[in-house]
Design an enzyme around this catalytic site. Structure first.
Site, PDB file in Angstrom:
ATOM      1  N   GLU A  34      16.922  13.602   5.415  1.00 33.41           N
ATOM      2  CA  GLU A  34      15.609  13.147   4.930  1.00 33.41           C
ATOM      3  C   GLU A  34      14.955  12.342   6.038  1.00 33.41           C
ATOM      4  O   GLU A  34      15.557  11.421   6.575  1.00 33.41           O
ATOM      5  CB  GLU A  34      15.747  12.306   3.665  1.00 33.41           C
ATOM      6  CG  GLU A  34      14.448  11.648   3.187  1.00 33.41           C
ATOM      7  CD  GLU A  34      13.299  12.626   2.931  1.00 33.41           C
ATOM      8  OE1 GLU A  34      13.446  13.506   2.084  1.00 33.41           O
ATOM      9  OE2 GLU A  34      12.244  12.503   3.613  1.00 33.41           O
ATOM     10  N   GLY A  40      14.248  10.025  -2.190  1.00 31.58           N
ATOM     11  CA  GLY A  40      13.536  10.213  -3.467  1.00 31.58           C
ATOM     12  C   GLY A  40      12.349  11.161  -3.387  1.00 31.58           C
ATOM     13  O   GLY A  40      11.791  11.540  -4.411  1.00 31.58           O
ATOM     14  N   GLY A 160     -10.532  19.004  -9.645  1.00 26.65           N
ATOM     15  CA  GLY A 160      -9.337  19.624 -10.228  1.00 26.65           C
ATOM     16  C   GLY A 160      -8.949  18.951 -11.532  1.00 26.65           C
ATOM     17  O   GLY A 160      -8.690  17.744 -11.549  1.00 26.65           O
ATOM     18  N   GLY A 162      -6.240  19.411 -13.406  1.00 25.29           N
ATOM     19  CA  GLY A 162      -4.811  19.547 -13.722  1.00 25.29           C
ATOM     20  C   GLY A 162      -4.228  18.170 -14.023  1.00 25.29           C
ATOM     21  O   GLY A 162      -4.950  17.172 -14.071  1.00 25.29           O
ATOM     22  N   ILE A 164      -2.300  16.022 -12.386  1.00 25.57           N
ATOM     23  CA  ILE A 164      -2.338  14.932 -11.391  1.00 25.57           C
ATOM     24  C   ILE A 164      -3.734  14.302 -11.367  1.00 25.57           C
ATOM     25  O   ILE A 164      -3.885  13.075 -11.393  1.00 25.57           O
ATOM     26  CB  ILE A 164      -1.906  15.441  -9.995  1.00 25.57           C
ATOM     27  CG1 ILE A 164      -0.417  15.795 -10.019  1.00 25.57           C
ATOM     28  CG2 ILE A 164      -2.201  14.384  -8.916  1.00 25.57           C
ATOM     29  CD1 ILE A 164       0.140  16.342  -8.704  1.00 25.57           C
ATOM     30  N   VAL A 217     -16.787  23.098  -6.163  1.00 28.83           N
ATOM     31  CA  VAL A 217     -17.264  22.225  -5.085  1.00 28.83           C
ATOM     32  C   VAL A 217     -17.331  23.084  -3.828  1.00 28.83           C
ATOM     33  O   VAL A 217     -16.358  23.739  -3.461  1.00 28.83           O
ATOM     34  CB  VAL A 217     -16.289  21.044  -4.882  1.00 28.83           C
ATOM     35  CG1 VAL A 217     -16.697  20.208  -3.677  1.00 28.83           C
ATOM     36  CG2 VAL A 217     -16.227  20.193  -6.140  1.00 28.83           C
ATOM     37  N   ARG A 253      -0.711  22.091  -5.218  1.00 33.91           N
ATOM     38  CA  ARG A 253       0.171  21.771  -4.101  1.00 33.91           C
ATOM     39  C   ARG A 253       0.718  23.059  -3.514  1.00 33.91           C
ATOM     40  O   ARG A 253       0.767  24.075  -4.173  1.00 33.91           O
ATOM     41  CB  ARG A 253       1.308  20.855  -4.578  1.00 33.91           C
ATOM     42  CG  ARG A 253       0.774  19.540  -5.145  1.00 33.91           C
ATOM     43  CD  ARG A 253       1.879  18.630  -5.637  1.00 33.91           C
ATOM     44  NE  ARG A 253       2.793  18.202  -4.601  1.00 33.91           N
ATOM     45  CZ  ARG A 253       2.551  17.236  -3.715  1.00 33.91           C
ATOM     46  NH1 ARG A 253       1.405  16.582  -3.746  1.00 33.91           N
ATOM     47  NH2 ARG A 253       3.449  16.917  -2.806  1.00 33.91           N
ATOM     48  N   ASP A 293      10.214  22.453  -5.403  1.00 28.49           N
ATOM     49  CA  ASP A 293       8.806  22.836  -5.203  1.00 28.49           C
ATOM     50  C   ASP A 293       8.644  23.907  -4.122  1.00 28.49           C
ATOM     51  O   ASP A 293       7.605  24.563  -4.067  1.00 28.49           O
ATOM     52  CB  ASP A 293       7.984  21.610  -4.760  1.00 28.49           C
ATOM     53  CG  ASP A 293       7.574  20.726  -5.926  1.00 28.49           C
ATOM     54  OD1 ASP A 293       8.082  20.930  -7.039  1.00 28.49           O
ATOM     55  OD2 ASP A 293       6.735  19.822  -5.701  1.00 28.49           O
ATOM     56  N   HIS A 425      12.179   7.141 -40.690  1.00 27.80           N
ATOM     57  CA  HIS A 425      10.856   6.699 -41.147  1.00 27.80           C
ATOM     58  C   HIS A 425      10.714   5.206 -40.887  1.00 27.80           C
ATOM     59  O   HIS A 425      11.664   4.467 -41.139  1.00 27.80           O
ATOM     60  CB  HIS A 425      10.699   6.973 -42.639  1.00 27.80           C
ATOM     61  CG  HIS A 425       9.392   6.467 -43.167  1.00 27.80           C
ATOM     62  ND1 HIS A 425       8.204   7.139 -42.934  1.00 27.80           N
ATOM     63  CD2 HIS A 425       9.088   5.349 -43.880  1.00 27.80           C
ATOM     64  CE1 HIS A 425       7.219   6.444 -43.498  1.00 27.80           C
ATOM     65  NE2 HIS A 425       7.730   5.356 -44.066  1.00 27.80           N
TER      66      HIS A 425
HETATM   67  C1  LIG Z   1       0.825  12.232  -7.868  1.00 19.83           C
HETATM   68  C2  LIG Z   1       1.961  13.084  -8.356  1.00 19.83           C
HETATM   69  C3  LIG Z   1       2.470  12.884  -9.630  1.00 19.83           C
HETATM   70  C4  LIG Z   1       3.531  13.646 -10.091  1.00 19.83           C
HETATM   71  N1  LIG Z   1       4.003  13.407 -11.352  1.00 19.83           N
HETATM   72  C5  LIG Z   1       5.019  14.142 -11.830  1.00 19.83           C
HETATM   73  C6  LIG Z   1       5.555  13.896 -13.128  1.00 19.83           C
HETATM   74  O1  LIG Z   1       5.082  13.019 -13.846  1.00 19.83           O
HETATM   75  N2  LIG Z   1       6.590  14.640 -13.557  1.00 19.83           N
HETATM   76  C7  LIG Z   1       7.135  15.626 -12.784  1.00 19.83           C
HETATM   77  O2  LIG Z   1       8.086  16.272 -13.222  1.00 19.83           O
HETATM   78  N3  LIG Z   1       6.654  15.898 -11.541  1.00 19.83           N
HETATM   79  C8  LIG Z   1       5.611  15.179 -11.052  1.00 19.83           C
HETATM   80  N4  LIG Z   1       5.143  15.427  -9.786  1.00 19.83           N
HETATM   81  C9  LIG Z   1       5.759  16.546  -9.022  1.00 19.83           C
HETATM   82  C10 LIG Z   1       7.074  16.125  -8.386  1.00 19.83           C
HETATM   83  O3  LIG Z   1       6.845  15.014  -7.552  1.00 19.83           O
HETATM   84  C11 LIG Z   1       7.666  17.288  -7.596  1.00 19.83           C
HETATM   85  O4  LIG Z   1       7.777  18.424  -8.431  1.00 19.83           O
HETATM   86  C12 LIG Z   1       9.042  16.950  -7.057  1.00 19.83           C
HETATM   87  O5  LIG Z   1       8.985  15.812  -6.218  1.00 19.83           O
HETATM   88  C13 LIG Z   1       9.627  18.124  -6.269  1.00 19.83           C
HETATM   89  O6  LIG Z   1      10.870  17.793  -5.786  1.00 19.83           O
HETATM   90  P1  LIG Z   1      11.482  18.471  -4.489  1.00 19.83           P
HETATM   91  O7  LIG Z   1      12.832  17.856  -4.316  1.00 19.83           O
HETATM   92  O8  LIG Z   1      11.379  19.929  -4.579  1.00 19.83           O
HETATM   93  O9  LIG Z   1      10.517  18.034  -3.273  1.00 19.83           O
HETATM   94  P2  LIG Z   1       9.940  16.631  -2.769  1.00 19.83           P
HETATM   95  O10 LIG Z   1      10.052  15.587  -3.810  1.00 19.83           O
HETATM   96  O11 LIG Z   1       8.612  16.943  -2.202  1.00 19.83           O
HETATM   97  O12 LIG Z   1      10.946  16.203  -1.607  1.00 19.83           O
HETATM   98  C14 LIG Z   1      11.043  16.870  -0.401  1.00 19.83           C
HETATM   99  C15 LIG Z   1      11.519  15.902   0.651  1.00 19.83           C
HETATM  100  O13 LIG Z   1      11.849  16.652   1.815  1.00 19.83           O
HETATM  101  C16 LIG Z   1      11.510  15.901   2.960  1.00 19.83           C
HETATM  102  N5  LIG Z   1      11.386  16.833   4.078  1.00 19.83           N
HETATM  103  C17 LIG Z   1      10.508  17.873   4.184  1.00 19.83           C
HETATM  104  N6  LIG Z   1      10.752  18.557   5.329  1.00 19.83           N
HETATM  105  C18 LIG Z   1      11.794  17.937   5.930  1.00 19.83           C
HETATM  106  C19 LIG Z   1      12.523  18.169   7.129  1.00 19.83           C
HETATM  107  N7  LIG Z   1      12.243  19.208   7.904  1.00 19.83           N
HETATM  108  N8  LIG Z   1      13.528  17.320   7.442  1.00 19.83           N
HETATM  109  C20 LIG Z   1      13.840  16.271   6.634  1.00 19.83           C
HETATM  110  N9  LIG Z   1      13.214  16.007   5.491  1.00 19.83           N
HETATM  111  C21 LIG Z   1      12.202  16.828   5.142  1.00 19.83           C
HETATM  112  C22 LIG Z   1      10.218  15.210   2.582  1.00 19.83           C
HETATM  113  O14 LIG Z   1      10.033  14.044   3.361  1.00 19.83           O
HETATM  114  C23 LIG Z   1      10.457  14.893   1.101  1.00 19.83           C
HETATM  115  O15 LIG Z   1      10.961  13.589   0.944  1.00 19.83           O
HETATM  116  C24 LIG Z   1       4.101  14.649  -9.275  1.00 19.83           C
HETATM  117  C25 LIG Z   1       3.600  14.867  -7.985  1.00 19.83           C
HETATM  118  C26 LIG Z   1       2.555  14.098  -7.530  1.00 19.83           C
HETATM  119  C27 LIG Z   1       2.042  14.332  -6.143  1.00 19.83           C
END
Ligand SMILES: Cc1cc2nc3c(=O)[nH]c(=O)nc-3n(C[C@H](O)[C@H](O)[C@H](O)COP(=O)(O)OP(=O)(O)OC[C@H]3O[C@@H](n4cnc5c(N)ncnc54)[C@H](O)[C@@H]3O)c2cc1C
Length: 446
Positions: A34, A40, A160, A162, A164, A217, A253, A293, A425
């Site tokens: 990371e 996180g 948007g 959605g 977020i 937009v 995203r 994601d 209840h």
């Molecule tokens: C404002 C906002 C609100 C959200 N609210 C919700 C919610 O309420 N509930 C929900 O379920 N989801 C929510 N989401 C979506 C959620 O954050 C994502 O679905 C989730 O974080 C995806 O997890 P992930 O592990 O796939 O990726 P990420 O959490 O994006 O983590 C990927 C990590 O990889 C690291 N990385 C990338 N490339 C490299 C590399 N080459 N070397 C080392 N590290 C690297 C990045 O720094 C990052 O820390 C929200 C998103 C946003 C933006």
């Protein structure tokens, strides 16, 4: 000799860190790469957690924006430290830096090579941008900038409709901003139940959020007064201008794979830049897997976590599995919106015959006692088998209430199973029971 691991996960978000912890629990020698200063991922640092910290800070307080932001940072800090602690507890090595795939079985972190039996791509996603609307994270922001504004904008335009955009729009509306949500489609929260979306629009409208639906937009111009957006009807028509001091671009995203060396390694991407995987999260290259994601499916933290666990279990020789029919989605506005399984539109398209049971919170004693009676619970069940196919809730604690229906659906429950279960209840959950009773037209309290 490079250091050697059973599993190297690239990305420490909810997909990656959970996968790493589960792999280590199962006895695999595991590292997680990371590059952010904290673990996180998007979720804990700039997504789910800070947005909810702001949404939670607001009710009935006198505004002290600095303190509110400091509290948000404390909440984020405690969460990301928690993941670091879990890594230590489970003996997962955190390789700090940027990772790239240097070939099958090989990962490089800032130039240092590691061998890995399994490589997991969990690099997440980043905000999409809109041509002609250049983000500076100051007056034109993504969600990341919208979590950091140092003063309440007079007028926030949200591009948007959605989850977020609506959550962050709600935060700034509650703090006194005028908020206008501009959405290309003629409805909010695309993909969620259409009746829920209509009620959601009405309830947020009552709170003073303005909506420009069916509007696109086409450009943004920064000036002394703020940002002037040019908009026009999505279907075509005369253009007009909207002046805002801050514009939030929240149109979705995209999978993030920059600098990972995937093309050189032969890892196939789809036409939207997502890593292509098979049913077991294997990419086109044996030994390289992907979750979260960065692959197809809902971009949600809990979906990424489930995939992380399933993949870790498969890498350890077990039979991990994710049930994509039962993934809840929640919008943490007030009232909340929660959804699981199929919508009425899905069922109509698929030609599935279904029954509907609905119960409004106006008829729920607890909701009345709380003074929050907007919304309803809706349960969709198969006409022939009564099996629950979907559930949709708008109302107080919808995000908590949907968990019961998730469990029910995971167990293949019928609406009668839920209707015959005793619910405490006075609780909001009685509205779920009554909606289940309503599937057979026998609700008791309406
Ligand atoms: C404002 C906002 C609100 C959200 N609210 C919700 C919610 O309420 N509930 C929900 O379920 N989801 C929510 N989401 C979506 C959620 O954050 C994502 O679905 C989730 O974080 C995806 O997890 P992930 O592990 O796939 O990726 P990420 O959490 O994006 O983590 C990927 C990590 O990889 C690291 N990385 C990338 N490339 C490299 C590399 N080459 N070397 C080392 N590290 C690297 C990045 O720094 C990052 O820390 C929200 C998103 C946003 C933006």
């Amino acid at each position: 000799m490079p250091e050697s691991y059973d599993v190297v996960v690239i990305g420490g978000g909810p997909g990656g860190y959970v996968c790493a912890i589960r792999a280590a629990q199962l006895g695999l020698r595991t590292a997680c790469v990371e590059r952010r200063a904290t673990l996180g991922g998007t979720c804990l640092n700039i997504g789910c957690i800070p947005s909810k910290a702001l949404l939670q800070s607001i009710e009935g307080v006198k505004l002290d924006l600095k303190r509110m932001m400091a509290r948000k940072d404390d909440v984020v800090g405690a969460n990301v430290k928690g993941v670091e602690f879990l890594f230590k507890k489970n003996k997962v090595d955190w390789l700090k830096g940027s990772g790239r795939v240097a070939g099958p079985g090989k990962v490089e972190v800032d130039g240092v090579a590691y061998d890995a039996k399994h490589i997991v791509i969990a690099t997440g996603s980043e905000s999409l941008t809109l041509p002609g609307v250049e983000v500076d994270e100051h007056s034109i922001v993504t969600s990341t900038g919208a979590l950091e504004l140092d003063q309440v904008p007079r007028h926030l335009a949200v591009i948007g409709g959605g989850y977020i955009g609506l959550e962050l729009g709600s935060v700034w509306k509650r703090l006194g901003a005028e908020v206008t949500v501009i959405e290309y489609l003629d409805r909010l929260v695309p993909g969620m139940d259409a009746e829920i979306a209509k009620t959601f629009e009405r309830v947020l409208g009552k709170q003073g959020i303005k909506f420009r639906l069916g509007t696109k937009v086409t450009g943004a111009r920064k000036g002394n007064e703020g940002v002037t957006l040019t908009v026009e009807p999505s279907k075509g028509g005369p253009a007009e201008e909207i002046l805002a001091d801050v514009v939030l671009v929240s149109i979705g995203r995209r999978a993030y794979t920059d600098g990972l060396g995937l093309a050189e390694a032969g890892v196939a991407l789809d036409d939207r830049g997502r890593v292509v995987v098979d049913a077991h999260y294997g990419t086109s290259v044996p030994g390289i897997h992907a979750i979260g994601d960065v692959i197809a499916g809902p971009m949600l933290a809990h979906k990424a976590e489930e995939e992380g666990v399933a993949l870790a279990e498969r890498m350890a020789g077990q039979a991990g599995h994710v049930n994509y029919d039962v993934i809840p989605g929640v919008v943490y506005t007030w009232p909340e919106v929660a959804s699981i399984g199929r919508t009425e539109d899905d069922l109509k398209k698929q030609g599935v015959s279904y029954k509907v049971g609905k119960f409004p919170f106006t008829a729920n004693g607890r909701a009345r006692a709380m003074g929050t009676t907007d919304g309803f619970v809706k349960i969709l069940a198969d006409t022939a088998t009564d099996r629950i196919l979907g559930a949709h809730i708008i109302g107080p604690d919808a995000g908590g209430l949907i968990a019961e229906l998730a469990t029910a659906m995971e167990f293949g429950a019928s609406s009668e199973d839920v209707a015959r279960t005793c619910h405490a209840h006075p609780s909001l959950s009685e509205a779920v029971k009554e909606a289940a009773l309503a599937v057979e037209g026998r609700a008791l309290h309406i």
